[in-house]
Design a protein around this motif. Structure first.
Motif, PDB file in Angstrom:
ATOM      1  N   GLY A 234      28.630 -36.166  84.592  1.00 22.72           N
ATOM      2  CA  GLY A 234      28.384 -35.496  83.322  1.00 22.72           C
ATOM      3  C   GLY A 234      29.670 -35.318  82.538  1.00 22.72           C
ATOM      4  O   GLY A 234      30.711 -35.890  82.857  1.00 22.72           O
ATOM      5  N   GLN A 235      29.588 -34.484  81.527  1.00 27.16           N
ATOM      6  CA  GLN A 235      30.719 -34.237  80.636  1.00 27.16           C
ATOM      7  C   GLN A 235      31.095 -32.765  80.698  1.00 27.16           C
ATOM      8  O   GLN A 235      30.226 -31.889  80.723  1.00 27.16           O
ATOM      9  CB  GLN A 235      30.363 -34.624  79.203  1.00 27.16           C
ATOM     10  CG  GLN A 235      31.525 -34.502  78.224  1.00 27.16           C
ATOM     11  CD  GLN A 235      31.137 -34.926  76.825  1.00 27.16           C
ATOM     12  OE1 GLN A 235      29.992 -34.816  76.431  1.00 27.16           O
ATOM     13  NE2 GLN A 235      32.093 -35.432  76.052  1.00 27.16           N
ATOM     14  N   VAL A 236      32.398 -32.497  80.759  1.00 20.93           N
ATOM     15  CA  VAL A 236      32.882 -31.118  80.776  1.00 20.93           C
ATOM     16  C   VAL A 236      32.725 -30.546  79.369  1.00 20.93           C
ATOM     17  O   VAL A 236      33.364 -31.014  78.424  1.00 20.93           O
ATOM     18  CB  VAL A 236      34.349 -31.054  81.233  1.00 20.93           C
ATOM     19  CG1 VAL A 236      34.838 -29.612  81.204  1.00 20.93           C
ATOM     20  CG2 VAL A 236      34.483 -31.629  82.637  1.00 20.93           C
ATOM     21  N   LEU A 237      31.873 -29.544  79.259  1.00 23.53           N
ATOM     22  CA  LEU A 237      31.606 -28.936  77.954  1.00 23.53           C
ATOM     23  C   LEU A 237      32.620 -27.833  77.649  1.00 23.53           C
ATOM     24  O   LEU A 237      33.217 -27.788  76.572  1.00 23.53           O
ATOM     25  CB  LEU A 237      30.184 -28.381  77.927  1.00 23.53           C
ATOM     26  CG  LEU A 237      29.657 -27.891  76.582  1.00 23.53           C
ATOM     27  CD1 LEU A 237      29.635 -29.028  75.571  1.00 23.53           C
ATOM     28  CD2 LEU A 237      28.254 -27.317  76.745  1.00 23.53           C
ATOM     29  N   VAL A 254      34.019 -24.211  85.065  1.00 26.60           N
ATOM     30  CA  VAL A 254      33.728 -25.071  83.924  1.00 26.60           C
ATOM     31  C   VAL A 254      32.215 -25.138  83.744  1.00 26.60           C
ATOM     32  O   VAL A 254      31.451 -24.844  84.663  1.00 26.60           O
ATOM     33  CB  VAL A 254      34.291 -26.509  84.106  1.00 26.60           C
ATOM     34  CG1 VAL A 254      35.792 -26.485  84.290  1.00 26.60           C
ATOM     35  CG2 VAL A 254      33.623 -27.203  85.281  1.00 26.60           C
ATOM     36  N   THR A 255      31.807 -25.516  82.557  1.00 31.48           N
ATOM     37  CA  THR A 255      30.395 -25.774  82.273  1.00 31.48           C
ATOM     38  C   THR A 255      30.251 -27.247  81.943  1.00 31.48           C
ATOM     39  O   THR A 255      30.948 -27.760  81.069  1.00 31.48           O
ATOM     40  CB  THR A 255      29.893 -24.923  81.095  1.00 31.48           C
ATOM     41  OG1 THR A 255      30.032 -23.533  81.434  1.00 31.48           O
ATOM     42  CG2 THR A 255      28.435 -25.218  80.801  1.00 31.48           C
ATOM     43  N   MET A 256      29.343 -27.911  82.667  1.00 36.29           N
ATOM     44  CA  MET A 256      29.127 -29.343  82.479  1.00 36.29           C
ATOM     45  C   MET A 256      27.835 -29.602  81.726  1.00 36.29           C
ATOM     46  O   MET A 256      26.900 -28.799  81.786  1.00 36.29           O
ATOM     47  CB  MET A 256      29.081 -30.059  83.832  1.00 36.29           C
ATOM     48  CG  MET A 256      30.412 -30.200  84.516  1.00 36.29           C
ATOM     49  SD  MET A 256      30.220 -31.115  86.058  1.00 36.29           S
ATOM     50  CE  MET A 256      29.436 -32.630  85.480  1.00 36.29           C
ATOM     51  N   LEU A 257      27.807 -30.721  81.065  1.00 39.52           N
ATOM     52  CA  LEU A 257      26.616 -31.178  80.360  1.00 39.52           C
ATOM     53  C   LEU A 257      26.094 -32.412  81.082  1.00 39.52           C
ATOM     54  O   LEU A 257      26.848 -33.356  81.324  1.00 39.52           O
ATOM     55  CB  LEU A 257      26.953 -31.515  78.913  1.00 39.52           C
ATOM     56  CG  LEU A 257      25.805 -31.516  77.903  1.00 39.52           C
ATOM     57  CD1 LEU A 257      25.233 -30.128  77.760  1.00 39.52           C
ATOM     58  CD2 LEU A 257      26.308 -32.013  76.556  1.00 39.52           C
TER      59      LEU A 257
END
Length: 347
Positions: A234-237, A254-257
């Protein structure tokens, strides 16, 4: 005078042209906004993706932070590392205890070595020699006490002298009893070594080895939990912490998308809710790809109305009640992105 009449005629002509233009405009707008078909199944929404908070199971100081906002990472990539110095010491201690316990078990299973039997035999001999010496001393001091008692009877010595001799004899007897216990213990150890280790002792040591093995596993698990890895691609938001920061267990690092779990939520009026079924499909269109649609599947239909007036009295008012419908995007995940406005046509 003629010129004034010409000007007036021109003004009337211009006014007429303006009125005609206004009427044409109203006609177009009327056709566009007031004569639209009421049976459309198109709804608007925004494409979204699930947000995944990355949280450690244990607390500690962040010694490595490997990601930045916007970075695309894969499942298993390291996101952060926490200080593991104490965990490594715990693991080393557990491994040392395991080695010691295993060595003792191997010794028990192999039987007593010849030098161990010789050592225990020597201890038994020493204990017996000490016991014999104490026995001789006791006999000697008993004779001395008997003589002192005779002298006390004839008035040759005082009672204090006799009492002192009695205390000396009592001390020797106590030492003799202790020496006898030492002889018994040394003889029991020698007997056990000569006969071999009994099964309960071996079983108890096996249990001790198992306990140390579990301690090693627990220490290794703790050490592994100090390395925080991505559970999915995913992508690190968002990045919520910084290098060197001390965090607690459960703190969001971190929060991932998740770009593979795209979905869109639309709102369907109550009057058309009967046309919506879980498992049904919809076509999704976005401005980025004009003339192209992507398929989606209805995941759920909310059982609670939204935007409902306080007092719903008439059939017309009931049509303003809407229900949330969520669709999973099943194709075009490499083209569609979270945040894109989209139109959904239910089929």
């Amino acid at each position: 005078m003629v010129k004034e009449e010409e000007k007036e005629a021109m003004r009337k002509k211009i006014a007429l042209i303006v009125v005609v233009l206004i009427l044409i405009t109203l006609s177009v707008l009327g056709n566009r906004y007031f004569n639209r078909p009421s049976d459309t199944n198109s709804y608007s929404g925004t494409i979204e993706a699930n947000e995944i908070p990355i949280q450690p199971e244990l607390g500690g100081r962040i010694v490595e932070l490997s990601v930045r906002e916007g970075q695309v990472i894969k499942a298993g990539d390291i996101i952060a590392k926490l200080d593991d110095s104490q965990a490594k010491l715990t693991l080393a201690t557990a491994k040392s205890q395991q080695v010691q316990a295993q060595a003792k078990l191997d010794d028990l299973l192999g039987g007593a070595r010849a030098e161990e039997i010789r050592r225990l035999s020597y201890l038994v001999e020493q204990a017996n020699a000490n016991l014999s010496s104490l026995a001789l001393n006791i006999k000697f001091e008993e004779n001395n006490l008997a003589n002192d008692q005779k002298l006390l009877g004839s008035g040759g010595i005082s009672k204090q002298v006799v009492d002192a001799q009695q205390n000396k004899l009592d001390t020797l007897k106590a030492q003799y009893e202790s020496a006898q216990a030492n002889v018994n213990a040394a003889q029991a150890s020698l007997d056990q070594a000569q006969a071999g280790n009994i099964q309960p002792t071996i079983q108890a040591q096996k249990a001790a080895v198992d306990i140390t093995a579990q301690s090693v596993k627990a220490a290794e698990l703790t050490l592994s939990k100090l390395i925080i890895k991505s559970p999915t691609s995913g992508q690190v938001l968002y990045r919520h912490v910084e290098l060197g920061q001390v965090v607690n267990s459960g703190t969001t690092l971190v929060t991932m998308l998740d770009p593979n779990d795209l979905w869109i939520k639309i709102y369907v009026p109550e009057a058309k809710l009967s046309q919506v079924k879980v498992g049904g499909t919809g076509l999704i269109a976005v401005d980025s790809y004009p003339g192209k649609t992507f398929k989606g599947q209805i995941l759920y239909v909310s059982n609670q109305a939204e935007f409902t007036p306080k007092n719903v009295q008439t059939k017309e008012e009931r049509t303003t009640t809407v229900y949330a419908v969520k669709l999973s995007i099943t194709e075009g995940k490499d083209q569609l992105k979270a945040g894109m406005p989209a139109d959904v046509t239910l089929q």
